[in-house]
Design an enzyme around this catalytic site. Structure first.
Site, mmCIF file in Angstrom:
data_model
loop_
_atom_site.group_PDB
_atom_site.id
_atom_site.type_symbol
_atom_site.label_atom_id
_atom_site.label_comp_id
_atom_site.label_asym_id
_atom_site.label_seq_id
_atom_site.Cartn_x
_atom_site.Cartn_y
_atom_site.Cartn_z
ATOM 1 N N GLY A 1 18.985 -43.575 -31.965
ATOM 2 C CA GLY A 1 20.310 -42.992 -32.140
ATOM 3 C C GLY A 1 20.184 -41.563 -32.658
ATOM 4 O O GLY A 1 19.961 -40.621 -31.897
ATOM 5 N N GLY A 2 20.309 -41.418 -33.974
ATOM 6 C CA GLY A 2 20.345 -40.092 -34.606
ATOM 7 C C GLY A 2 19.268 -39.130 -34.124
ATOM 8 O O GLY A 2 19.549 -37.970 -33.780
ATOM 9 N N GLY B 1 21.248 -46.247 -38.347
ATOM 10 C CA GLY B 1 21.891 -45.089 -38.963
ATOM 11 C C GLY B 1 21.756 -45.025 -40.471
ATOM 12 O O GLY B 1 22.450 -44.254 -41.133
ATOM 13 N N HIS C 1 25.717 -53.426 -28.109
ATOM 14 C CA HIS C 1 25.293 -52.682 -29.305
ATOM 15 C C HIS C 1 26.089 -53.189 -30.509
ATOM 16 O O HIS C 1 27.257 -53.556 -30.376
ATOM 17 C CB HIS C 1 25.537 -51.186 -29.090
ATOM 18 C CG HIS C 1 24.931 -50.354 -30.181
ATOM 19 N ND1 HIS C 1 25.533 -50.195 -31.399
ATOM 20 C CD2 HIS C 1 23.750 -49.689 -30.238
ATOM 21 C CE1 HIS C 1 24.751 -49.444 -32.170
ATOM 22 N NE2 HIS C 1 23.669 -49.123 -31.488
ATOM 23 N N GLU D 1 27.527 -51.721 -32.800
ATOM 24 C CA GLU D 1 28.796 -51.014 -33.040
ATOM 25 C C GLU D 1 29.891 -51.525 -32.109
ATOM 26 O O GLU D 1 31.065 -51.562 -32.478
ATOM 27 C CB GLU D 1 28.574 -49.495 -32.885
ATOM 28 C CG GLU D 1 27.823 -48.938 -34.087
ATOM 29 C CD GLU D 1 26.919 -47.759 -33.783
ATOM 30 O OE1 GLU D 1 27.111 -47.076 -32.764
ATOM 31 O OE2 GLU D 1 25.997 -47.516 -34.598
ATOM 32 N N ASN E 1 20.372 -43.081 -27.470
ATOM 33 C CA ASN E 1 21.780 -43.480 -27.511
ATOM 34 C C ASN E 1 22.526 -42.415 -28.303
ATOM 35 O O ASN E 1 22.445 -42.376 -29.525
ATOM 36 C CB ASN E 1 21.876 -44.858 -28.196
ATOM 37 C CG ASN E 1 23.309 -45.305 -28.411
ATOM 38 O OD1 ASN E 1 24.250 -44.686 -27.893
ATOM 39 N ND2 ASN E 1 23.485 -46.366 -29.170
ATOM 40 N N TRP E 2 23.233 -41.556 -27.582
ATOM 41 C CA TRP E 2 23.877 -40.420 -28.250
ATOM 42 C C TRP E 2 25.155 -40.829 -28.977
ATOM 43 O O TRP E 2 25.724 -40.043 -29.718
ATOM 44 C CB TRP E 2 24.192 -39.322 -27.228
ATOM 45 C CG TRP E 2 22.983 -38.711 -26.580
ATOM 46 C CD1 TRP E 2 21.661 -38.971 -26.871
ATOM 47 C CD2 TRP E 2 22.969 -37.726 -25.537
ATOM 48 N NE1 TRP E 2 20.849 -38.219 -26.076
ATOM 49 C CE2 TRP E 2 21.612 -37.443 -25.241
ATOM 50 C CE3 TRP E 2 23.966 -37.066 -24.825
ATOM 51 C CZ2 TRP E 2 21.249 -36.520 -24.264
ATOM 52 C CZ3 TRP E 2 23.600 -36.147 -23.845
ATOM 53 C CH2 TRP E 2 22.254 -35.879 -23.575
ATOM 54 N N LYS E 3 25.625 -42.025 -28.732
ATOM 55 C CA LYS E 3 26.878 -42.514 -29.333
ATOM 56 C C LYS E 3 28.007 -41.498 -29.074
ATOM 57 O O LYS E 3 28.006 -40.852 -28.033
ATOM 58 C CB LYS E 3 26.672 -42.805 -30.818
ATOM 59 C CG LYS E 3 25.444 -43.711 -31.033
ATOM 60 C CD LYS E 3 25.338 -44.282 -32.409
ATOM 61 C CE LYS E 3 24.087 -45.151 -32.493
ATOM 62 N NZ LYS E 3 23.907 -45.775 -33.790
ATOM 63 N N GLU F 1 17.699 -54.512 -32.713
ATOM 64 C CA GLU F 1 18.257 -53.498 -33.601
ATOM 65 C C GLU F 1 18.861 -54.173 -34.831
ATOM 66 O O GLU F 1 20.030 -54.596 -34.798
ATOM 67 C CB GLU F 1 19.357 -52.706 -32.887
ATOM 68 C CG GLU F 1 18.873 -51.924 -31.688
ATOM 69 C CD GLU F 1 19.705 -50.668 -31.478
ATOM 70 O OE1 GLU F 1 19.108 -49.601 -31.395
ATOM 71 O OE2 GLU F 1 20.937 -50.761 -31.433
ATOM 72 N N SER G 1 16.964 -46.421 -37.023
ATOM 73 C CA SER G 1 16.314 -45.370 -37.815
ATOM 74 C C SER G 1 14.898 -45.025 -37.345
ATOM 75 O O SER G 1 14.013 -44.753 -38.163
ATOM 76 C CB SER G 1 16.333 -45.726 -39.309
ATOM 77 O OG SER G 1 17.671 -45.805 -39.770
#
Ligand code: PGA
Length: 248
Positions: A229-230, A169, A91, A93, A5-7, A163, A208
């Site tokens: 993600g990251g 993150g 998600h 976010e 997930n590159w956001k 999640e 994470s």
């Protein structure tokens, strides 16, 4: 499955390097299904870059409506049209920054299925909810909202991603034990409705995930992959996570 997930990250150049960086490492893998979810505007670019690979394309969200006067909206059919096989739904976010509630998330989940997009339903508790001992209640409420909307039969092709909000993150992943406890409870919830569904559905862990903790998370019986993600923005890290999934 390992999904990236590159956001809201990247630009044309960095995305080209990212996909080029993944190429050799992930091409060898045979068992792990790999998905990347770029921002909407880069979907056509990424579709082209991954054309001769087994990497699949997903979106990070979709509109709850199917077409029409929705300025800024992107529909499930449009995502299919641009080559997406999957879409992330609910998600944390989206839930926090855009006020999406369980009902909206369930409606988006249904929209995706109606257009033959495979939804990845995100569920997870906040730190306060975990401290209050409400984790399993929260995730099953979030899961039930989707099941109630589409019915157990239509859940079979879908994916769930656990999640924990406090792990996203933050660099603080859930421990393998914490992840397994929640994944097992989600699986049990699904089994109480339909055993075939419980076996068929994949439950990913997200929050994470790195190349350092992926193997121990994947060692759990009920962890079927990761939503990353990251670390999905770093080709070497993402490749190592995919390799860990491939052998687990
Ligand atoms: P993270 O994000 O890996 O950066 O924690 C995971 C996610 O939000 O899907």
């Amino acid at each position: 499955m390992v999904a990236g997930n590159w956001k809201m990250n990247g630009d044309r150049d960095s995305i080209v390097s990212l996909i080029e960086g993944l190429g050799p490492g992930v091409d060898q893998l045979t068992r792990c299904e790999i998905l990347v979810c770029p921002p909407y505007v880069y979907l056509p670019l990424v579709a082209e870059l991954i054309r001769s690979t087994d990497i699949e394309l997903g979106a990070q969200d979709l509109d709850v409506r199917s077409s029409g006067a929705v300025t800024g909206g992107v529909s499930a059919a449009m995502l299919r049209d641009m080559g997406c096989s999957h879409v992330i739904v609910g998600h944390s976010e989206r839930r926090t920054l855009f006020g999406e509630d369980d009902e909206t998330v369930a409606a988006k989940f249904e929209q995706a299925l109606d257009s033959n997009l495979l939804p990845i339903l995100c569920v997870g508790e906040t730190l306060e909810e975990r401290r209050a001992g409400a984790t399993l209640d929260v995730v099953s409420r979030q899961l039930d909202a989707a099941i109630d909307r589409v019915g157990a039969d239509r859940m079979r092709t879908t994916t769930v991603a656990y999640e924990p909000v406090w792990a996203i993150g933050t660099g603080e992943s859930a421990t393998p034990q914490q992840a397994e406890e929640v994944h097992k409870s989600l699986r049990d919830r699904l089994a109480s409705i339909d055993n075939v569904l419980a076996d068929a559905i994949r439950i990913l862990y997200g929050g994470s995930v790195t190349e350092n903790n992926a193997e121990s998370l994947f060692a759990n019986e009920n962890v079927d992959g990761a939503l990353v993600g990251g670390a999905s923005l770093k080709p070497a890290s993402f490749t190592e996570i995919c390799k860990a999934a491939d052998i687990s």
